[in-house]
Design a protein around this motif. Sequence first.
Motif, short mmCIF file in Angstrom:
data_model
loop_
_atom_site.label_atom_id
_atom_site.label_comp_id
_atom_site.label_asym_id
_atom_site.label_seq_id
_atom_site.Cartn_x
_atom_site.Cartn_y
_atom_site.Cartn_z
N ASN A 114 0.94 -1.15 0.00
CA ASN A 114 0.12 0.01 0.02
C ASN A 114 0.73 1.16 0.09
N GLY B 269 -4.72 10.30 -3.96
CA GLY B 269 -5.35 9.18 -3.06
C GLY B 269 -4.56 8.07 -2.88
N SER B 270 -5.04 7.08 -1.87
CA SER B 270 -4.16 5.87 -1.27
C SER B 270 -4.88 4.84 -2.52
N HIS C 37 -5.89 2.11 -1.51
CA HIS C 37 -7.22 1.48 -0.95
C HIS C 37 -8.28 2.09 -1.73
N GLY C 38 -8.00 3.22 -2.52
CA GLY C 38 -9.25 4.07 -3.16
C GLY C 38 -9.03 3.58 -4.96
N SER C 39 -7.70 3.64 -5.25
CA SER C 39 -7.67 3.49 -6.73
C SER C 39 -7.58 1.98 -7.28
N ARG D 52 -16.09 1.18 -10.29
CA ARG D 52 -15.89 2.26 -9.28
C ARG D 52 -16.54 1.67 -7.87
N LYS D 53 -17.88 1.36 -8.35
CA LYS D 53 -18.82 1.12 -7.07
C LYS D 53 -19.30 -0.23 -7.20
N ASP E 132 -15.35 -6.00 1.49
CA ASP E 132 -14.44 -5.70 0.35
C ASP E 132 -12.97 -6.41 0.68
N GLN F 64 -9.33 -5.41 -0.07
CA GLN F 64 -8.40 -4.42 0.78
C GLN F 64 -7.54 -5.20 1.76
N GLN G 125 -7.74 2.21 -11.12
CA GLN G 125 -8.23 3.39 -11.73
C GLN G 125 -7.21 4.43 -11.92
#
Length: 484
Positions: free
Chosen positions: A163, A173-174, A176-178, A199-200, A206, A209, A227
Amino acid sequence: IKRDERFTQITPEHVQFFRDLLGKESAVIDGVTAEVAADDMEPYNGDWMRKYRGHCKLVLKPASTEEVSKILKYCNDNMLAVVPQGGNTGLVGGSVPVFDEIVLNTSRMNQIRSFDDVSGILVADAGVVLEVADQFLAEKGYIFPLDLGAKGSCHIGGNVATNAGGLRLLRYGSLHGSVLGIEAVLPDGTIVDDLCKLRKNNTGYDLKQLFIGGEGTIGMITAVSVQCPQRSSAVNVAYLAVESYEKMQQAFKEARQQLGEILSAFELMDLRSQQLVQRVRSSKSPLEGEHSFYCLIETSGSNSDHDAEKLGNFLEDVMGKEIVADGVLAQDETQIRNLWSQREGVPECLGHWGGVYKYDVSIPLPDMYKLVDETREKIDAAGLRGDSDEFPVVDVVGYGHMGDSNLHLNVAVRRYDKRVEDVLEPFVYEWIAKVNGSISAEHGLGIAKKNYIGYSRSETMIALMKQIKNLYDPNGIMNPYKYV
Ligand code: FAD
Ligand code: 2HG
Ligand code: ZN
């Protein structure tokens, strides 16, 4: 620590199994049944800092997810311990074996699988080098949402497994988001196919992660879908000198206010870190004179003139208010690279004398730099820092990702020395716990921080982590002796 005797010693029969499976000669580096030159094993047994050294006798380089699955199943059935390894640039000793664990290296899993030009979603094997992925994206007008000094050698699988945060987390961002999806192999050989490109997706826990920042302790990441943002056509960089840490905080606040959405990096460097870079490279500072602190500010936007004007106005404003003492704006690509290299070159230059004690910590901004001053005072009080060879410590410096409250406290040494270590630990960890910081902001736990996790995590959290580890890896073969 002692070798866990539950793990089997590798035999010629095991090696034969892997040879038959992987076929290609170069996919197996075998020091079990054959003589292997020390130099051939060194890149897999030694870490980037030359601080940790394993004793592995077998390196496997699978080329596909299926091969990884067969390897892990066999290892699990035979109680053979394994260390996943990407570019081996990790800074906490997580990527090298401790004893004779088998190294499972991703360098042959290096294909880009797909890229969607409309959504910007990249799907690629774990072993793709970060810079290669970014260059591929550059041609399409996109950027990898992570950048760091080791980009030329680290693998995106390694980045996701640690990470990694890097130089533009403030903007992108991290992970964990992308990271939208992951393909991984569990120790029993199960292929977890979650290469989601959405994306969603709120359909249950999840679980991907857990692999992001899992440091290879619950499974081997074989591919990721990411992403990726649009690459900005206009990038501007400024390098500023500031007289105090107080003023640095004001500069950061002003930068956020005035540069807003185009701000893409705000990196802090103290004077000593910059002096060491210039000393090692025999180069000159981009600015005249000596100032206590420097920062590198980058903007990324879509209109070069507009952004340059904004950055120019910002510089004029903060110099007028005497927040910033001096500054320079890069005029072209070469100057942008030169200014960035003052920052990105710090870790490498600090290693010049032999070793570095590294603390990668999150601390609330107002207190952040105090840790560096107090650590230097302690080292000096113990008589350990000086210019000649009799002193182990060259200098104590601080730099890092100010925009993310992430400080890199580095103690550059001529040799690793127990006396230095005794001054630093647990002092640094206790200091961080006191301000509710984190003992690992972005590099992870590996072996270096394993024993100190309690300074940043409660008993309950650690117990939950151990449950996860035991659930995914009941035999404990994945990257043993590390993490929790
Ligand atoms: P490795 O070092 O090979 O492995 C790291 C860990 O991940 C190990 O525990 C390993 O077992 C595990 N692992 C590797 N691949 C896999 C996989 N496919 N599946 C499961 N587990 C795996 N980090 C930052 O966060 N920000 C920075 O700005 C930054 N800058 C750096 C600059 C330099 C010069 C260097 C040397 C390092 C820097 N790092 C930084 C450290 C960072 O952790 C690594 O550079 C990078 O993320 C690790 O990638 P790697 O492929 O080299 O992984
Ligand atoms: C960086 O930001 C890396 O340059 C490395 O995270 C930090 O070496 C370090 O301590
Ligand atoms: Zn960093």
